[in-house]
Design a protein around this motif. Structure first.
Motif, PDB file in Angstrom:
ATOM      1  N   VAL A 182     -59.527  22.142  17.234  1.00  0.00           N
ATOM      2  CA  VAL A 182     -60.323  20.928  17.041  1.00  0.00           C
ATOM      3  C   VAL A 182     -60.853  20.894  15.613  1.00  0.00           C
ATOM      4  N   ALA A 183     -60.545  19.804  14.900  1.00  0.00           N
ATOM      5  CA  ALA A 183     -60.956  19.673  13.503  1.00  0.00           C
ATOM      6  C   ALA A 183     -62.081  18.668  13.313  1.00  0.00           C
ATOM      7  N   ALA A 184     -62.260  17.744  14.259  1.00  0.00           N
ATOM      8  CA  ALA A 184     -63.328  16.750  14.175  1.00  0.00           C
ATOM      9  C   ALA A 184     -63.479  16.082  15.531  1.00  0.00           C
ATOM     10  N   SER A 185     -64.663  15.527  15.802  1.00  0.00           N
ATOM     11  CA  SER A 185     -64.892  14.831  17.061  1.00  0.00           C
ATOM     12  C   SER A 185     -65.995  13.797  16.884  1.00  0.00           C
ATOM     13  N   ARG A 186     -65.988  12.808  17.781  1.00  0.00           N
ATOM     14  CA  ARG A 186     -66.995  11.750  17.763  1.00  0.00           C
ATOM     15  C   ARG A 186     -67.084  11.145  19.158  1.00  0.00           C
ATOM     16  N   GLY A 187     -68.242  10.626  19.511  1.00  0.00           N
ATOM     17  CA  GLY A 187     -68.459  10.195  20.873  1.00  0.00           C
ATOM     18  C   GLY A 187     -68.000   8.797  21.227  1.00  0.00           C
ATOM     19  N   GLU A 188     -67.885   7.891  20.242  1.00  0.00           N
ATOM     20  CA  GLU A 188     -67.587   6.488  20.572  1.00  0.00           C
ATOM     21  C   GLU A 188     -66.088   6.195  20.547  1.00  0.00           C
ATOM     22  N   VAL A 189     -65.642   5.371  21.501  1.00  0.00           N
ATOM     23  CA  VAL A 189     -64.236   4.949  21.585  1.00  0.00           C
ATOM     24  C   VAL A 189     -64.203   3.461  21.901  1.00  0.00           C
ATOM     25  N   ASP A 190     -63.299   2.741  21.253  1.00  0.00           N
ATOM     26  CA  ASP A 190     -63.163   1.300  21.482  1.00  0.00           C
ATOM     27  C   ASP A 190     -61.687   0.939  21.336  1.00  0.00           C
ATOM     28  N   LEU A 191     -60.937   1.042  22.437  1.00  0.00           N
ATOM     29  CA  LEU A 191     -59.502   0.770  22.422  1.00  0.00           C
ATOM     30  C   LEU A 191     -59.272  -0.690  22.821  1.00  0.00           C
ATOM     31  N   VAL A 192     -59.152  -1.550  21.804  1.00  0.00           N
ATOM     32  CA  VAL A 192     -59.028  -2.995  22.027  1.00  0.00           C
ATOM     33  C   VAL A 192     -57.565  -3.396  21.889  1.00  0.00           C
ATOM     34  N   PRO A 193     -56.939  -3.964  22.916  1.00  0.00           N
ATOM     35  CA  PRO A 193     -55.525  -4.338  22.826  1.00  0.00           C
ATOM     36  C   PRO A 193     -55.292  -5.487  21.862  1.00  0.00           C
ATOM     37  N   ASN A 194     -54.051  -5.599  21.366  1.00  0.00           N
ATOM     38  CA  ASN A 194     -53.673  -6.716  20.504  1.00  0.00           C
ATOM     39  C   ASN A 194     -52.182  -6.977  20.654  1.00  0.00           C
ATOM     40  N   ASP A 195     -51.683  -7.972  19.919  1.00  0.00           N
ATOM     41  CA  ASP A 195     -50.284  -8.377  20.059  1.00  0.00           C
ATOM     42  C   ASP A 195     -49.418  -7.863  18.916  1.00  0.00           C
ATOM     43  N   GLY A 196     -49.907  -6.883  18.149  1.00  0.00           N
ATOM     44  CA  GLY A 196     -49.154  -6.391  17.003  1.00  0.00           C
ATOM     45  C   GLY A 196     -48.059  -5.413  17.377  1.00  0.00           C
ATOM     46  N   ASP A 197     -47.068  -5.279  16.489  1.00  0.00           N
ATOM     47  CA  ASP A 197     -46.027  -4.276  16.664  1.00  0.00           C
ATOM     48  C   ASP A 197     -46.603  -2.904  16.347  1.00  0.00           C
ATOM     49  N   LEU A 198     -45.940  -1.873  16.848  1.00  0.00           N
ATOM     50  CA  LEU A 198     -46.291  -0.496  16.524  1.00  0.00           C
ATOM     51  C   LEU A 198     -45.533  -0.080  15.272  1.00  0.00           C
ATOM     52  N   LEU A 199     -46.248   0.391  14.247  1.00  0.00           N
ATOM     53  CA  LEU A 199     -45.626   0.846  13.007  1.00  0.00           C
ATOM     54  C   LEU A 199     -45.802   2.350  12.879  1.00  0.00           C
ATOM     55  N   ILE A 200     -44.742   3.031  12.453  1.00  0.00           N
ATOM     56  CA  ILE A 200     -44.745   4.485  12.306  1.00  0.00           C
ATOM     57  C   ILE A 200     -44.296   4.812  10.889  1.00  0.00           C
ATOM     58  N   GLY A 201     -45.017   5.718  10.234  1.00  0.00           N
ATOM     59  CA  GLY A 201     -44.638   6.139   8.893  1.00  0.00           C
ATOM     60  C   GLY A 201     -45.233   7.490   8.566  1.00  0.00           C
ATOM     61  N   GLN A 202     -44.666   8.174   7.558  1.00  0.00           N
ATOM     62  CA  GLN A 202     -45.192   9.438   7.068  1.00  0.00           C
ATOM     63  C   GLN A 202     -45.154  10.555   8.098  1.00  0.00           C
ATOM     64  N   ILE A 203     -44.298  10.443   9.113  1.00  0.00           N
ATOM     65  CA  ILE A 203     -44.060  11.524  10.062  1.00  0.00           C
ATOM     66  C   ILE A 203     -42.717  12.126   9.697  1.00  0.00           C
ATOM     67  N   ASP A 204     -42.612  13.442   9.727  1.00  0.00           N
ATOM     68  CA  ASP A 204     -41.394  14.066   9.241  1.00  0.00           C
ATOM     69  C   ASP A 204     -40.401  14.428  10.337  1.00  0.00           C
ATOM     70  N   ILE A 205     -40.890  14.808  11.534  1.00  0.00           N
ATOM     71  CA  ILE A 205     -39.929  15.349  12.476  1.00  0.00           C
ATOM     72  C   ILE A 205     -40.038  14.787  13.890  1.00  0.00           C
ATOM     73  N   GLU A 206     -41.219  14.565  14.419  1.00  0.00           N
ATOM     74  CA  GLU A 206     -41.319  14.003  15.765  1.00  0.00           C
ATOM     75  C   GLU A 206     -42.705  13.427  15.979  1.00  0.00           C
ATOM     76  N   ILE A 207     -42.779  12.464  16.901  1.00  0.00           N
ATOM     77  CA  ILE A 207     -44.070  11.887  17.260  1.00  0.00           C
ATOM     78  C   ILE A 207     -44.016  11.445  18.709  1.00  0.00           C
ATOM     79  N   GLY A 208     -45.125  11.623  19.409  1.00  0.00           N
ATOM     80  CA  GLY A 208     -45.244  11.156  20.776  1.00  0.00           C
ATOM     81  C   GLY A 208     -46.575  10.466  20.979  1.00  0.00           C
ATOM     82  N   ILE A 209     -46.592   9.443  21.845  1.00  0.00           N
ATOM     83  CA  ILE A 209     -47.811   8.717  22.187  1.00  0.00           C
ATOM     84  C   ILE A 209     -47.902   8.667  23.699  1.00  0.00           C
ATOM     85  N   LYS A 210     -49.060   9.015  24.239  1.00  0.00           N
ATOM     86  CA  LYS A 210     -49.232   8.951  25.685  1.00  0.00           C
ATOM     87  C   LYS A 210     -50.565   8.301  26.033  1.00  0.00           C
TER      88      LYS A 210
END
Length: 219
Positions: A182-210
C-alpha cells in the motif's frame, strides 16, 4: 497476474501479446467478456497514434506495447455499460515508466465523459511528474474518481525496471499499491458513470480492470 486473470469480477484484461501482424486491435482476454470489448490501436485514422508493438516485454517470450505520449499513442475501447463502474473498481498493470517533462502526466487508463464541460472521470489511474513546494521534481501515482483524487507521496522511477501498480476504490475508500505494498489511501470514493470511451496508454505489458475491491494479498 495469475490471480487477476482468474477473478470472476474481471471486466477486461489486455495482455498485449497479440500477433505482431495484428496492427489495429488488441484482444480482450477476460473470460466473462472475451470476444467483446477489444481495444482499437490509436484513434482509427492516424497511424502515428498507435502504440508500437515490441517483440519482448517483461519476459522474453511475452510481447509488450510502447506508448509515446508526445504522439498521443493510446488504445480506445468503445463505451459499454459494463465499463461504467459505480460500486467498486480495481485497475492493475505492469509498467516500465518514463516521464521526461516536468508538469506532465502519463495516463494508464481513463474513462472521462464525452462532453467537454464534464471533466470528472468515472475513474482514472496514472503517473504524474511535477515540482513540489520546494521546487524539487517528484513523481507520484494518482487515482481520480469523480471529485476525489489520491496521490502517493513519492514514486521512484528506475529506468528499465518493471513495476506492478494497482488502484482499488470501493466503500472503504481508495488504495494505491506499488509492487504489492500500500502506497497511499483515502476515505472518499465517487464513482460517477458517463458515456465516454475507455482510453488506455502508458502501459507496457498488461492491464486488467474489475468491478471489485482488491485486497493487498491479491495485488
Amino acid at each position: 497476474s495469475y490471480q487477476l486473470r482468474r477473478d470472476p469480477s474481471l471486466i477486461v484484461y489486455y495482455l498485449f501479446d497479440d500477433r505482431l501482424d495484428e496492427e489495429d486491435r488488441v484482444k480482450n482476454r477476460s473470460g466473462a467478456s472475451a470476444g467483446r470489448l477489444d481495444a482499437q490501436m490509436g484513434n482509427g485514422t492516424d497511424v502515428s497514434t498507435r502504440p508500437v508493438r515490441m517483440p519482448s516485454g517483461r519476459w522474453p517470450a511475452q510481447r509488450a506495447l510502447r506508448f509515446d505520449a508526445s504522439r498521443y499513442q493510446h488504445l480506445r475501447v468503445e463505451h459499454a455499460n459494463e465499463l461504467n463502474i459505480t460500486q467498486a473498481v480495481t485497475v492493475a498493470a505492469w509498467i516500465r515508466p518514463a516521464i521526461a517533462l516536468m508538469g506532465s502526466e502519463a495516463v494508464f487508463v481513463t474513462k472521462r465523459p464525452r462532453e467537454a464541460d464534464e471533466t470528472e472521470p468515472n475513474y482514472e489511474f496514472g503517473l504524474m511528474r511535477r515540482a513540489d513546494d520546494s521546487g524539487k521534481a517528484r513523481c507520484a501515482l494518482y487515482f481520480h474518481c469523480g471529485e476525489h483524487r489520491v496521490e502517493t507521496a513519492d514514486f521512484v522511477v528506475i529506468p528499465g525496471r518493471w513495476m506492478h501498480v494497482a488502484a482499488s476504490a470501493g466503500a472503504e475508500g481508495i488504495q494505491l499499491f506499488v509492487d504489492g505494498e500500500v502506497a497511499a489511501s483515502r476515505g472518499e470514493v465517487d464513482l460517477v458513470p458517463n458515456d465516454g470511451d475507455l482510453l488506455i496508454g502508458q502501459i507496457d505489458i498488461e492491464i486488467g480492470i474489475k468491478c471489485h475491491v482488491m485486497s493487498p494479498c491479491l495485488v
